[in-house]
Design a protein around this motif. Structure first.
Motif, PDB file in Angstrom:
ATOM      1  N   GLU A   1       0.827  -1.209   0.000  1.00 49.23           N
ATOM      2  CA  GLU A   1       0.000   0.000   0.000  1.00 49.23           C
ATOM      3  C   GLU A   1       0.862   1.260   0.000  1.00 49.23           C
ATOM      4  OE1 GLU A   1      -4.048  -1.463   2.327  1.00 49.23           O
ATOM      5  OE2 GLU A   1      -2.314  -0.794   3.476  1.00 49.23           O
ATOM      6  N   MET A   2       1.962   1.202   0.745  1.00 50.20           N
ATOM      7  CA  MET A   2       2.877   2.346   0.775  1.00 50.20           C
ATOM      8  C   MET A   2       3.495   2.588  -0.598  1.00 50.20           C
ATOM      9  SD  MET A   2       4.783   1.756   4.435  1.00 50.20           S
ATOM     10  CE  MET A   2       5.925   3.103   4.189  1.00 50.20           C
ATOM     11  N   ILE A   3       3.855   1.483  -1.264  1.00 54.03           N
ATOM     12  CA  ILE A   3       4.439   1.610  -2.605  1.00 54.03           C
ATOM     13  C   ILE A   3       3.411   2.170  -3.580  1.00 54.03           C
ATOM     14  CG2 ILE A   3       5.363   0.306  -4.566  1.00 54.03           C
ATOM     15  CD1 ILE A   3       6.649  -1.592  -2.508  1.00 54.03           C
ATOM     16  N   ASP A   4       2.178   1.675  -3.473  1.00 53.13           N
ATOM     17  CA  ASP A   4       1.110   2.179  -4.346  1.00 53.13           C
ATOM     18  C   ASP A   4       0.866   3.667  -4.116  1.00 53.13           C
ATOM     19  OD1 ASP A   4       0.771  -0.274  -5.502  1.00 53.13           O
ATOM     20  OD2 ASP A   4      -0.898  -0.874  -4.193  1.00 53.13           O
ATOM     21  N   LYS A   5       0.867   4.069  -2.844  1.00 54.25           N
ATOM     22  CA  LYS A   5       0.655   5.483  -2.521  1.00 54.25           C
ATOM     23  C   LYS A   5       1.800   6.338  -3.056  1.00 54.25           C
ATOM     24  CE  LYS A   5      -0.692   8.533   1.263  1.00 54.25           C
ATOM     25  NZ  LYS A   5      -1.002   8.636   2.707  1.00 54.25           N
ATOM     26  N   PHE A   6       3.018   5.799  -2.923  1.00 55.29           N
ATOM     27  CA  PHE A   6       4.181   6.521  -3.457  1.00 55.29           C
ATOM     28  C   PHE A   6       4.067   6.687  -4.969  1.00 55.29           C
ATOM     29  CE2 PHE A   6       8.304   6.078  -5.603  1.00 55.29           C
ATOM     30  CZ  PHE A   6       8.920   7.242  -5.173  1.00 55.29           C
ATOM     31  N   ASN A   7       3.681   5.607  -5.652  1.00 58.59           N
ATOM     32  CA  ASN A   7       3.553   5.668  -7.111  1.00 58.59           C
ATOM     33  C   ASN A   7       2.479   6.653  -7.548  1.00 58.59           C
ATOM     34  OD1 ASN A   7       5.606   3.850  -7.764  1.00 58.59           O
ATOM     35  ND2 ASN A   7       4.259   2.075  -7.465  1.00 58.59           N
ATOM     36  N   LEU A   8       1.412   6.735  -6.744  1.00 62.11           N
ATOM     37  CA  LEU A   8       0.347   7.678  -7.071  1.00 62.11           C
ATOM     38  C   LEU A   8       0.803   9.128  -6.915  1.00 62.11           C
ATOM     39  CD1 LEU A   8      -2.800   6.002  -5.430  1.00 62.11           C
ATOM     40  CD2 LEU A   8      -2.445   6.440  -7.873  1.00 62.11           C
ATOM     41  N   ASN A   9       1.724   9.346  -5.991  1.00 60.68           N
ATOM     42  CA  ASN A   9       2.137  10.720  -5.668  1.00 60.68           C
ATOM     43  C   ASN A   9       3.572  11.032  -6.076  1.00 60.68           C
ATOM     44  OD1 ASN A   9      -0.201  11.856  -3.907  1.00 60.68           O
ATOM     45  ND2 ASN A   9       0.165   9.814  -3.078  1.00 60.68           N
ATOM     46  N   ARG A  10       4.194  10.163  -6.856  1.00 65.89           N
ATOM     47  CA  ARG A  10       5.618  10.356  -7.138  1.00 65.89           C
ATOM     48  C   ARG A  10       5.882  11.622  -7.950  1.00 65.89           C
ATOM     49  NH1 ARG A  10       7.730   5.096  -9.820  1.00 65.89           N
ATOM     50  NH2 ARG A  10       9.686   6.285  -9.793  1.00 65.89           N
ATOM     51  N   ASP A  11       4.933  12.025  -8.791  1.00 66.07           N
ATOM     52  CA  ASP A  11       5.127  13.266  -9.553  1.00 66.07           C
ATOM     53  C   ASP A  11       5.162  14.478  -8.624  1.00 66.07           C
ATOM     54  OD1 ASP A  11       5.230  11.851 -11.890  1.00 66.07           O
ATOM     55  OD2 ASP A  11       3.134  12.201 -12.430  1.00 66.07           O
ATOM     56  N   LYS A  12       4.242  14.489  -7.653  1.00 69.07           N
ATOM     57  CA  LYS A  12       4.223  15.597  -6.689  1.00 69.07           C
ATOM     58  C   LYS A  12       5.461  15.573  -5.805  1.00 69.07           C
ATOM     59  CE  LYS A  12      -0.801  16.151  -6.357  1.00 69.07           C
ATOM     60  NZ  LYS A  12      -1.979  16.095  -5.453  1.00 69.07           N
ATOM     61  N   ILE A  13       5.879  14.367  -5.421  1.00 67.32           N
ATOM     62  CA  ILE A  13       7.087  14.241  -4.591  1.00 67.32           C
ATOM     63  C   ILE A  13       8.304  14.742  -5.369  1.00 67.32           C
ATOM     64  CG2 ILE A  13       8.647  12.603  -3.468  1.00 67.32           C
ATOM     65  CD1 ILE A  13       6.138  10.864  -2.899  1.00 67.32           C
ATOM     66  N   GLY A  14       8.379  14.334  -6.636  1.00 65.08           N
ATOM     67  CA  GLY A  14       9.494  14.772  -7.473  1.00 65.08           C
ATOM     68  C   GLY A  14       9.525  16.282  -7.635  1.00 65.08           C
ATOM     69  N   GLU A  15       8.351  16.865  -7.871  1.00 64.20           N
ATOM     70  CA  GLU A  15       8.286  18.319  -8.004  1.00 64.20           C
ATOM     71  C   GLU A  15       8.707  19.003  -6.705  1.00 64.20           C
ATOM     72  OE1 GLU A  15       5.217  21.314 -10.120  1.00 64.20           O
ATOM     73  OE2 GLU A  15       4.386  20.307  -8.354  1.00 64.20           O
ATOM     74  N   GLY A  16       8.246  18.456  -5.593  1.00 65.53           N
ATOM     75  CA  GLY A  16       8.619  19.029  -4.300  1.00 65.53           C
ATOM     76  C   GLY A  16      10.115  18.964  -4.050  1.00 65.53           C
ATOM     77  N   LEU A  17      10.739  17.861  -4.451  1.00 70.85           N
ATOM     78  CA  LEU A  17      12.189  17.723  -4.286  1.00 70.85           C
ATOM     79  C   LEU A  17      12.936  18.757  -5.120  1.00 70.85           C
ATOM     80  CD1 LEU A  17      12.490  13.828  -4.308  1.00 70.85           C
ATOM     81  CD2 LEU A  17      13.131  15.337  -2.412  1.00 70.85           C
ATOM     82  N   TYR A  18      12.466  18.978  -6.348  1.00 71.45           N
ATOM     83  CA  TYR A  18      13.136  19.980  -7.195  1.00 71.45           C
ATOM     84  C   TYR A  18      12.966  21.377  -6.615  1.00 71.45           C
ATOM     85  CZ  TYR A  18      14.645  22.736 -11.179  1.00 71.45           C
ATOM     86  OH  TYR A  18      15.309  23.636 -11.975  1.00 71.45           O
ATOM     87  N   LEU A  19      11.770  21.684  -6.143  1.00 74.03           N
ATOM     88  CA  LEU A  19      11.535  23.010  -5.571  1.00 74.03           C
ATOM     89  C   LEU A  19      12.402  23.231  -4.337  1.00 74.03           C
ATOM     90  CD1 LEU A  19       7.645  23.290  -5.932  1.00 74.03           C
ATOM     91  CD2 LEU A  19       9.407  24.257  -7.426  1.00 74.03           C
TER      92      LEU A  19
END
Length: 539
Positions: free
Chosen positions: A5-23
């Motif tokens: 479930e954690m992996i699925d949640k990460f995959n669902l939000n990985r674009d937002k996480i990636g954007e947050g990391l760049y910012l």
């Protein structure tokens, strides 16, 4: 929550996480420079490592295609080769700014940069202006102005102060221009808004110029504001604008790389002395002591009195020090960016690039560790759109999202009148504060400073005085200015009434400027929040 479930949640939000990391990466890197940190300082090295770590995390989190990995591999291989031969890390940092942009909103990136830089830069200026923090200043003889003090407000050099303010100005004007031009205002009001913010930006940069004395910085600010306004005014990008945009990079290269070698001696000396402030001389010197290479060289600098100098002109730095291959790659990227921006009608982006290329004839930060050339943010966004252009639907959705984000700040026509009222109130408040300060203080008759050498280390031949603490208190009570005093063992140098009055007048203007800015923020908050349910414009 299970691991799956954690992996699925990460995959669902990985674009937002990636954007947050760049910012976050962008905030760290911009913040380090806005604080005045530079290579060699421990805190800067920590910031650089943290920034590169965040970038690496961003790349790991974000899905990329084979083509994208290929482009990354090529650019990073080039940057590592250049680093191996030159010891210069600038190209690597420039490419991280570019390559981290997949899935990142350009607007969000520039907003994060503007907020981070704005908070730190303006904070340093306020603390420096009112003497809260110690700062570097240089007495300097200027033709037409005589002896003046150039202030750095905690930065390494007065030019660095002006360059930081210039970059902040460009970020803010870019964001405001994009917001205004995508609003529901009629064309006349749009241009009125852009005129107003351009004038405000120019006056603020002139205010900083009063302290820094950076002529290249203030001229570049004018170039940027003119380009930005002109491109906004035009109904479409015409042949004249295309010629200027396409010719800008080649012209700056000719001026920086070829002119120092081929100009007649009298013209060379005139431009070197009056326009480029010894940069032509340094370019010619490094040309005569170094050679061209594919992947760059470690500069040979044989003259002891020039050991602290490097190549200031960005195209020359790119061509001679970073190498022919790096020059070809950056030139191709730049010209491709110009061509794509014209096709996609990205006028505000073009204005930023034109200003960057212009200041590059004086400053090397376009391709070094300066992290001020945020045109790479635009290039990165365009590059990923180009590499994924076959996925037209996804690209359109991203484009629509960007447009919706900007159009969400619809500007109602009534706010123009409110803004005018706020500006008028701020100007009157500033004048009133300056007048009160003028009436409440005693003009100085002398200035005592702890420096009597210019930035070149040449002494003005002044005699040192050693002042007791009681005497310093008496001087200040009588209105005289004392800078850099520590104790009775500190050698102090007395400057006459002219320079003391000049510094006093700067303080008077500063009181007016900062009270005016504070009043503007308060009035905008009050006037633009009450009495209307229409969306607000954030100024």
């Amino acid at each position: 929550m299970t691991v799956i479930e954690m992996i699925d949640k990460f995959n669902l939000n990985r674009d937002k996480i990636g954007e947050g990391l760049y910012l976050l990466y962008f905030a760290v890197m911009v913040g380090a420079r806005a604080l005045g940190l530079y290579e060699g300082m421990t805190l800067y090295n920590i910031s650089l490592i943290l920034g590169l770590f965040l970038f690496a995390c961003k790349i790991l989190v974000t899905r990329h295609t084979v083509k994208e990995y290929g482009v990354m591999a090529f650019l990073f291989a080039l940057s590592f080769l250049v680093y191996h031969f030159t010891g210069e890390k600038g190209l690597l940092v420039c490419f991280t700014m570019l390559l981290g942009m997949k899935g990142v909103s350009v607007k969000k990136a520039i907003t994060v940069g503007a907020v981070t830089a704005g908070t730190l830069i303006l904070g340093k200026i306020v603390l420096g202006v009112f003497g809260v923090l110690p700062e570097v200043y240089y007495p300097q003889e200027r033709s037409g102005a005589g002896l003046m003090f150039r202030h750095a407000f905690g930065y390494a050099h007065p030019n660095t102060l002006q360059m930081n303010v210039l970059m902040l100005t460009m970020m803010v004007i870019y964001l405001l221009t994009k917001t205004v031009m995508k609003s529901d205002l009629d064309r006349k009001k749009k241009l009125s808004y852009i005129s107003l913010i351009s004038v405000a930006a120019l006056f603020f940069n002139l205010y900083i110029f009063m302290y820094s004395g950076s002529r290249s910085g203030i001229i570049t600010c004018m170039v940027f504001l003119i380009c930005n306004f002109w491109l906004a005014v035009r109904k479409k990008i015409g042949i004249f604008e295309k010629i200027i945009c396409y010719a800008a990079f080649p012209l700056t290269c000719v001026v920086s790389i070829i002119f120092p070698l081929v100009l007649p001696e009298n013209i060379f000396e005139f431009l070197n002395r009056t326009v480029f402030n010894s940069r032509f001389m340094l370019a010619k010197y490094f040309w005569s002591n170094n050679h061209l290479s594919l992947f760059g060289i470690r500069l040979n600098n044989p003259m002891p009195n020039l050991k602290t100098y490097g190549i200031d002109m960005a195209p020359m730095y790119l061509f001679l020090q970073l190498g022919i291959v790096a020059f070809i790659v950056i030139a191709s990227l730049t010209l491709w960016f110009v061509n794509t921006s014209i096709k996609e009608d990205k006028r505000a982006e073009l204005a930023v690039l034109m200003a960057m290329l212009f200041i590059g004839m004086w400053e090397p930060f376009l391709y070094n560790l300066g992290f001020k050339n945020f045109a790479y943010v635009f290039m990165g966004g365009m590059l990923y759109s180009y590499l994924n252009k076959e996925n037209a639907k996804a690209s359109d959705e991203v484009s629509k999202k960007e447009t919706d984000e900007t159009d969400g700040s619809k500007i109602a026509g009534t706010y123009f009148g409110r803004l005018i009222k706020a500006v008028t109130g701020a100007v009157l408040s500033g004048f009133a504060a300056a007048l009160i300060f003028l009436l409440a203080t005693v003009p100085p008759t002398a200035l005592y400073g702890d420096r009597e050498c210019g930035e070149d280390g040449v002494s003005f031949g002044m005699e040192a005085e050693y002042l007791s603490e009681n005497y310093v208190k008496e001087l200040k009570k009588n209105g005289d200015i004392v800078i850099g005093y520590k104790d009775a063992e500190t050698p102090m140098y007395k400057y006459g009434e002219d320079i003391a009055t000049m510094e006093y007048e700067k303080k008077v203007i500063s009181v007016g400027v900062w009270v005016g800015i504070l009043a503007l923020l308060v009035l905008c908050a009050v006037l633009c929040s009450g009495g209307s349910k229409k969306p607000k414009i954030v100024i």
